[in-house]
Design an enzyme around this catalytic site. Structure first.
Site, PDB file in Angstrom:
ATOM      1  N   ALA A 194     -69.580   0.987 -67.993  1.00  0.00           N
ATOM      2  CA  ALA A 194     -69.749   2.156 -66.582  1.00  0.00           C
ATOM      3  C   ALA A 194     -71.070   2.655 -66.870  1.00  0.00           C
ATOM      4  O   ALA A 194     -72.310   2.709 -66.488  1.00  0.00           O
ATOM      5  CB  ALA A 194     -69.195   3.507 -67.600  1.00  0.00           C
ATOM      6  N   ASP A 226     -70.349   3.398 -57.147  1.00  0.00           N
ATOM      7  CA  ASP A 226     -70.218   4.542 -58.816  1.00  0.00           C
ATOM      8  C   ASP A 226     -71.996   5.075 -59.048  1.00  0.00           C
ATOM      9  O   ASP A 226     -71.684   6.406 -59.385  1.00  0.00           O
ATOM     10  CB  ASP A 226     -70.077   3.719 -59.707  1.00  0.00           C
ATOM     11  CG  ASP A 226     -68.357   3.291 -59.294  1.00  0.00           C
ATOM     12  OD1 ASP A 226     -67.576   4.444 -59.147  1.00  0.00           O
ATOM     13  OD2 ASP A 226     -68.166   2.516 -60.031  1.00  0.00           O
ATOM     14  N   THR A 238     -60.940  -0.701 -58.903  1.00  0.00           N
ATOM     15  CA  THR A 238     -60.951   0.279 -60.288  1.00  0.00           C
ATOM     16  C   THR A 238     -60.965  -0.499 -61.874  1.00  0.00           C
ATOM     17  O   THR A 238     -60.166  -1.398 -61.747  1.00  0.00           O
ATOM     18  CB  THR A 238     -60.430   1.623 -60.114  1.00  0.00           C
ATOM     19  OG1 THR A 238     -60.869   2.227 -61.107  1.00  0.00           O
ATOM     20  CG2 THR A 238     -59.011   1.800 -60.378  1.00  0.00           C
ATOM     21  N   ALA A 244     -73.134   1.479 -73.519  1.00  0.00           N
ATOM     22  CA  ALA A 244     -73.741   0.033 -73.485  1.00  0.00           C
ATOM     23  C   ALA A 244     -72.486  -0.472 -72.941  1.00  0.00           C
ATOM     24  O   ALA A 244     -73.653  -1.631 -72.772  1.00  0.00           O
ATOM     25  CB  ALA A 244     -74.193  -0.603 -74.375  1.00  0.00           C
ATOM     26  N   LEU A 285     -69.170  10.767 -67.415  1.00  0.00           N
ATOM     27  CA  LEU A 285     -68.474   9.445 -66.396  1.00  0.00           C
ATOM     28  C   LEU A 285     -67.162  10.171 -65.868  1.00  0.00           C
ATOM     29  O   LEU A 285     -66.778   9.934 -64.931  1.00  0.00           O
ATOM     30  CB  LEU A 285     -68.999   8.674 -66.585  1.00  0.00           C
ATOM     31  CG  LEU A 285     -70.620   8.218 -66.138  1.00  0.00           C
ATOM     32  CD1 LEU A 285     -70.651   6.910 -66.190  1.00  0.00           C
ATOM     33  CD2 LEU A 285     -71.202   8.814 -65.647  1.00  0.00           C
ATOM     34  N   LYS A 290     -63.424  -3.942 -62.123  1.00  0.00           N
ATOM     35  CA  LYS A 290     -64.488  -3.757 -60.814  1.00  0.00           C
ATOM     36  C   LYS A 290     -65.141  -5.367 -61.332  1.00  0.00           C
ATOM     37  O   LYS A 290     -66.060  -5.816 -60.476  1.00  0.00           O
ATOM     38  CB  LYS A 290     -65.539  -2.774 -61.795  1.00  0.00           C
ATOM     39  CG  LYS A 290     -64.480  -1.666 -61.072  1.00  0.00           C
ATOM     40  CD  LYS A 290     -65.650  -0.845 -61.523  1.00  0.00           C
ATOM     41  CE  LYS A 290     -64.678   0.784 -61.081  1.00  0.00           C
ATOM     42  NZ  LYS A 290     -65.399   2.073 -61.223  1.00  0.00           N
TER      43      LYS A 290
HETATM   44  P1  ATR Z   1     -66.455   0.305 -69.504  1.00  0.00           P
HETATM   45  O1  ATR Z   1     -66.520  -0.601 -68.773  1.00  0.00           O
HETATM   46  O2  ATR Z   1     -65.841   1.600 -69.581  1.00  0.00           O
HETATM   47  O3  ATR Z   1     -68.235   1.098 -69.987  1.00  0.00           O
HETATM   48  P2  ATR Z   1     -66.388  -1.540 -71.958  1.00  0.00           P
HETATM   49  O4  ATR Z   1     -67.531  -2.171 -71.234  1.00  0.00           O
HETATM   50  O5  ATR Z   1     -65.856  -1.732 -72.816  1.00  0.00           O
HETATM   51  O6  ATR Z   1     -66.239  -0.006 -71.214  1.00  0.00           O
HETATM   52  O7  ATR Z   1     -67.498  -0.089 -72.776  1.00  0.00           O
HETATM   53  C1  ATR Z   1     -67.534   0.451 -73.654  1.00  0.00           C
HETATM   54  C2  ATR Z   1     -69.029   1.896 -74.034  1.00  0.00           C
HETATM   55  O8  ATR Z   1     -67.778   2.834 -74.787  1.00  0.00           O
HETATM   56  C3  ATR Z   1     -69.373   0.650 -75.473  1.00  0.00           C
HETATM   57  O9  ATR Z   1     -70.234   1.530 -75.336  1.00  0.00           O
HETATM   58  C4  ATR Z   1     -68.559   0.941 -76.555  1.00  0.00           C
HETATM   59  O10 ATR Z   1     -69.217   1.090 -77.387  1.00  0.00           O
HETATM   60  P3  ATR Z   1     -69.268  -0.632 -78.294  1.00  0.00           P
HETATM   61  O11 ATR Z   1     -70.661  -1.375 -77.328  1.00  0.00           O
HETATM   62  O12 ATR Z   1     -69.684  -0.434 -79.873  1.00  0.00           O
HETATM   63  O13 ATR Z   1     -68.239  -1.260 -78.783  1.00  0.00           O
HETATM   64  C5  ATR Z   1     -68.335   2.692 -76.327  1.00  0.00           C
HETATM   65  N1  ATR Z   1     -67.490   3.439 -77.301  1.00  0.00           N
HETATM   66  C6  ATR Z   1     -66.095   3.814 -77.119  1.00  0.00           C
HETATM   67  N2  ATR Z   1     -65.611   4.061 -77.839  1.00  0.00           N
HETATM   68  C7  ATR Z   1     -66.741   4.939 -78.946  1.00  0.00           C
HETATM   69  C8  ATR Z   1     -66.439   5.749 -79.573  1.00  0.00           C
HETATM   70  N3  ATR Z   1     -65.001   5.925 -80.433  1.00  0.00           N
HETATM   71  N4  ATR Z   1     -67.392   5.966 -80.293  1.00  0.00           N
HETATM   72  C9  ATR Z   1     -68.616   5.502 -79.837  1.00  0.00           C
HETATM   73  N5  ATR Z   1     -68.549   4.230 -78.704  1.00  0.00           N
HETATM   74  C10 ATR Z   1     -67.419   4.039 -78.205  1.00  0.00           C
END
Ligand code: ATR
Length: 281
Positions: A134, A105, A64, A131, A218, A68
Site C-alpha cells: 500500500a 490508487d 483488489t 512499508a 488508507l 494486485k
Molecule cells: P499492504 O500490501 O497492505 O501494504 P503488506 O505488504 O503485508 O500489506 O504490509 C503491511 C504493512 O503494515 C507493513 O509495513 C507492516 O509492517 P512490517 O513491515 O514491520 O511487517 C505493517 N503492519 C501490519 N501490522 C502492523 C502492526 N500491528 N504494527 C505495525 N505495523 C504493522
C-alpha cells in the site's frame, strides 16, 4: 436493447466491496450503459478467472486484495505508475486484445487530499506509516507533489530504508523505524500499514501530529478505524479514512474505461450517508 458492457472487481474477500455501488452511481450519473459486478476470486483462481472474464467479452477489471501483484504480473503491458508500484488495480482490454494494467490508487489518494480536502502538499511535512504494498503504491505520486518533507516509518525499519533508497530518485525521502520519530512532528500522517484491518493501533508518540494537522488512513470501514480515532484523540483538524481515495481511484478507472470523468462528490456523500459516518472531525 443493446447489451451492456461488462466490468467487475475481483478479490478475496469481496462480499463487502463498495465498488459495484460506486460504479453503478458513476454509470447512472454519466448515462453509460454498463454493468459492474463483484466476484470472489482467490490468488489460486486469479489467472483462469481473468482469462475467462475477458474471453467472454468483459471490458475491464478492478483487482483488489490479494490480487494486485498478480494482476501486475499478468498484464501484457503496464503503465509507468503500475511499474513503480509493482501492483495493478485496473485492467483494460485494448483494441488488439492485449491487456493493459494500470494503478489508479496513488492518483486517487492525491486527488482526495488535494482536491476534496484542499491540502497543499508542497507545504506539508508528511509521515507515511508502513512499508508494504500500500505504501509503495503512493510514494511516487506523493513525491511528485514535492512535499516539504517526507518520512517513511515502519515497524521493520529495514523495509522503510530500502523503499526510501529505491524512491529517492523522485525526491527527498527518509526511511526509519517508529522509535526514530521521537522529537519530530508532521502536518500530515498517512497510515499505510495493515494494522487498521485488525483494528490495532500503532505505537505513536502523543506529539507526533502538528496541532491542527491531518490524519489519513488508507483503510476504511463502516466505523472509524483505530488510526482515525487516534487522529481525533490527538486534535487533528481532519481525521480521514480511505473512502475518498476509494471513490477517486474508481473514478480514474472509470475514466480509463469509458473516457468520461464522473463527479465524485455526490458518490462520496452517498457512501458516507449509507454508513452513517463521515470521516471528518
Ligand atoms: P499492504 O500490501 O497492505 O501494504 P503488506 O505488504 O503485508 O500489506 O504490509 C503491511 C504493512 O503494515 C507493513 O509495513 C507492516 O509492517 P512490517 O513491515 O514491520 O511487517 C505493517 N503492519 C501490519 N501490522 C502492523 C502492526 N500491528 N504494527 C505495525 N505495523 C504493522
Amino acid at each position: 436493447m443493446a447489451k451492456k458492457d461488462r466490468y467487475a472487481v475481483f478479490g478475496s474477500p469481496i462480499k463487502h466491496s463498495k465498488s459495484p455501488r460506486i460504479h453503478q452511481l458513476f454509470a447512472e450519473q454519466t448515462q453509460q450503459a454498463l454493468e459492474y459486478t463483484a466476484k470472489e476470486v482467490t490468488s489460486e483462481r486469479f489467472k483462469e478467472s481473468v482469462v475467462a472474464f475477458f474471453a467472454k467479452g468483459g471490458r475491464g477489471l478492478n483487482c483488489t486484495l490479494p490480487l494486485k501483484e498478480l494482476a501486475w504480473a499478468f498484464a501484457d503491458l503496464t503503465t509507468k505508475r503500475a511499474e513503480l508500484s509493482r501492483a495493478v488495480n485496473t485492467l483494460i482490454i485494448q483494441d488488439d486484445d492485449r491487456i493493459l494494467g494500470d494503478n489508479t490508487d496513488g492518483c486517487g489518494l492525491i486527488t482526495d487530499l488535494t482536491v476534496n480536502h484542499d491540502l497543499a502538499l508542497t507545504k506539508s511535512r508528511i509521515l507515511i506509516l508502513g512499508a508494504g504494498g500500500a505504501c509503495r503504491g503512493i510514494l511516487a505520486p506523493i513525491l511528485e507533489c514535492s512535499p516539504h518533507q517526507l518520512v517513511l516509518a515502519n515497524r521493520t525499519q529495514q523495509k522503510a530504508s530500502d523503499l526510501a533508497a529505491e524512491f529517492c530518485i523522485f525526491g527527498d525521502i527518509d526511511g526509519c523505524g517508529f522509535a526514530d520519530l521521537k522529537g519530530q512532528q508532521f502536518d500530515l500522517i498517512i497510515n499505510a500499514t495493515s494494522a487498521s484491518l485488525a483494528d490495532e493501533m500503532l505505537p505513536l508518540q502523543d506529539d507526533l501530529l502538528t496541532p491542527g494537522g491531518i490524519c489519513y488512513d488508507l483503510a476504511y470501514g463502516n466505523r472509524p478505524t483505530a488510526f482515525v480515532r487516534w487522529g481525533v484523540e490527538h486534535n487533528a483538524k481532519k481525521s480521514l479514512d480511505g473512502l475518498g481515495m476509494l471513490v477517486e481511484q474508481a473514478a480514474e478507472a472509470f475514466f480509463l474505461w469509458r473516457s468520461v470523468r464522473p463527479q465524485t462528490k455526490p458518490v462520496i456523500d452517498a457512501l458516507n450517508a449509507a454508513r452513517n459516518f463521515v470521516s471528518e472531525v
